[in-house]
Design an enzyme around this catalytic site. Structure first.
Site, mmCIF file in Angstrom:
data_model
loop_
_atom_site.group_PDB
_atom_site.id
_atom_site.type_symbol
_atom_site.label_atom_id
_atom_site.label_comp_id
_atom_site.label_asym_id
_atom_site.label_seq_id
_atom_site.Cartn_x
_atom_site.Cartn_y
_atom_site.Cartn_z
ATOM 1 N N GLY A 191 -0.335 9.225 0.812
ATOM 2 C CA GLY A 191 0.149 10.512 0.349
ATOM 3 C C GLY A 191 1.625 10.702 0.665
ATOM 4 N N PHE A 192 2.113 10.039 1.691
ATOM 5 C CA PHE A 192 3.495 10.254 2.141
ATOM 6 C C PHE A 192 4.287 8.959 2.237
ATOM 7 C CE2 PHE A 192 1.170 13.901 3.467
ATOM 8 C CZ PHE A 192 2.052 14.953 3.353
ATOM 9 N N GLY A 193 3.668 7.944 2.825
ATOM 10 C CA GLY A 193 4.418 6.737 3.157
ATOM 11 C C GLY A 193 4.139 5.578 2.223
ATOM 12 N N ASP A 248 -8.522 12.834 8.938
ATOM 13 C CA ASP A 248 -8.518 12.305 7.565
ATOM 14 C C ASP A 248 -9.258 10.966 7.494
ATOM 15 O OD1 ASP A 248 -8.013 12.593 4.869
ATOM 16 O OD2 ASP A 248 -5.998 11.737 4.956
ATOM 17 N N GLY A 300 0.833 -1.208 0.000
ATOM 18 C CA GLY A 300 0.000 0.000 0.000
ATOM 19 C C GLY A 300 0.859 1.246 0.000
ATOM 20 N N GLY A 301 0.250 2.322 -0.413
ATOM 21 C CA GLY A 301 0.968 3.594 -0.386
ATOM 22 C C GLY A 301 -0.048 4.697 -0.173
#
Ligand code: ADP
Length: 312
Positions: free
Chosen positions: A47-49, A157, A44-45
């Protein structure tokens, strides 16, 4: 637990972030000092990690690794680790096992989860979930938010891609992930962080509350607004799904709330946004009443049943 370090030097800042960046870790790589983990595959990915599946070489436990560059905005992963540790008692938050650094990255080793419910919805033939599934998602998320808020934090979020299903014996449990945007609004002595006259936009346009659109300070209730719009998307879709402009999305939300009716969730669910509208920023939301509304939306509510995606 190791301390994570925050590297503010822009020189280390990758051009692309999270899921659009090249892999931060290589498959087969061993990470960790006091304990060792073999990285297996990116799962998984955000916005940042990036999230990888890995194996604890000693216990053979299969785990998740969340990796972020040390240069990442305000040390998001450091904040995330701190919150995850404080929330270790919650059954709807992934457990943290270890944390450390590798090169220019910080990482957290945590409980491996299954798919997020944004992806699961897209696999459904109807591209939507039943009223039963939606209500169960809502109830479990409200229980989780109650625990997060009790600690004084807001998530900021909440959205379907930040809600994951458990695996194995936890496959009927939903988990809230990604505390990189969380903020403590109430401290342990019970005092609140002073309200700012203007607050920068935080959250995801499609799901945020009108308060966030108006750049006002968010409170506990704003997480539940995000949950409300997420549930609506899961059960019947959102009219603003193809609109990108924030002001137009805000207007579409206002229009819908002026005379809110749900095609599938029934009359009782109409009370859900009415309760949120009456809840002030620092007020503790009436989680039990909201849970009651979701339960009444589906007479056949049974939390022991398989979820509709179980046969995938
Ligand atoms: P970011 O902070 O970069 O936005 P997230 O924490 O939101 O990253 O994670 C991105 C995606 O990775 C999520 O949408 C989810 O599908 C997946 N994910 C997150 N945590 C886990 C986990 N513990 N196990 C498995 N998948 C996860």
């Amino acid at each position: 637990m190791n301390q994570l370090h925050c590297q503010k030097n822009a020189e280390y800042y990758p051009a692309e972030r999270g899921k659009t960046a090249a892999p931060f870790l290589e498959n087969g790589m061993i990470i960790g000092v006091k304990r060792s983990f073999r990285v297996e595959k990116m799962v998984g990915g955000g916005g940042f990690g990036q999230i990888y599946r890995a194996v604890d070489l000693e216990s053979k436990l299969v785990v998740a690794v969340k990796v972020e560059p040390k240069s990442s905005e305000s040390g998001r992963i450091v904040l995330e680790l701190n919150i995850l540790v404080q929330l270790a008692h919650s059954s709807h938050i992934p457990k943290v096992y270890y944390s450390g650094e590798v090169g220019i990255y910080n990482f957290i080793i945590m409980q491996l989860l299954g798919s997020n419910i944004a992806d699961l919805r897209k696999f459904q033939r109807s591209r939507s979930f039943s009223v039963e599934t939606t209500s169960r998602v809502g109830i479990q998320c409200l229980e989780c938010l109650k625990t997060i808020h009790k600690l004084g934090y807001i998530h900021r979020d909440i959205k379907p891609s930040n809600i994951c299903v458990g695996i194995g014996e936890h496959k009927r449990v939903l988990y809230i992930v990604d505390f990189g945007m969380a903020r403590q609004i109430r401290f342990s002595d019970g005092t609140f962080r002073p309200e700012r006259p203007y607050a920068s936009f935080r959250g995801t346009t499609r799901y945020v509350s009108l308060t966030a659109h108006e750049r006002k300070e968010q409170g506990f209730v704003d997480d539940i607004w995000c949950l409300f719009f997420s549930l609506l998307e899961l059960v019947e879709g959102l009219p603003w799904k193809n609109i990108v402009d924030q002001d137009q999305v805000c207007n579409a939300k206002r229009l819908m709330l002026n005379n809110f009716q749900s095609r599938k969730m029934g009359r009782n669910f109409e009370m859900f946004p009415q309760i949120l509208e009456r809840t002030k920023r620092i007020e503790t939301p009436d989680y039990e009443r909201l849970i009651g509304i979701l339960k009444s939306s589906c007479p056949s509510f049974n939390e022991l049943e398989e979820f509709e995606w179980d046969d995938h």
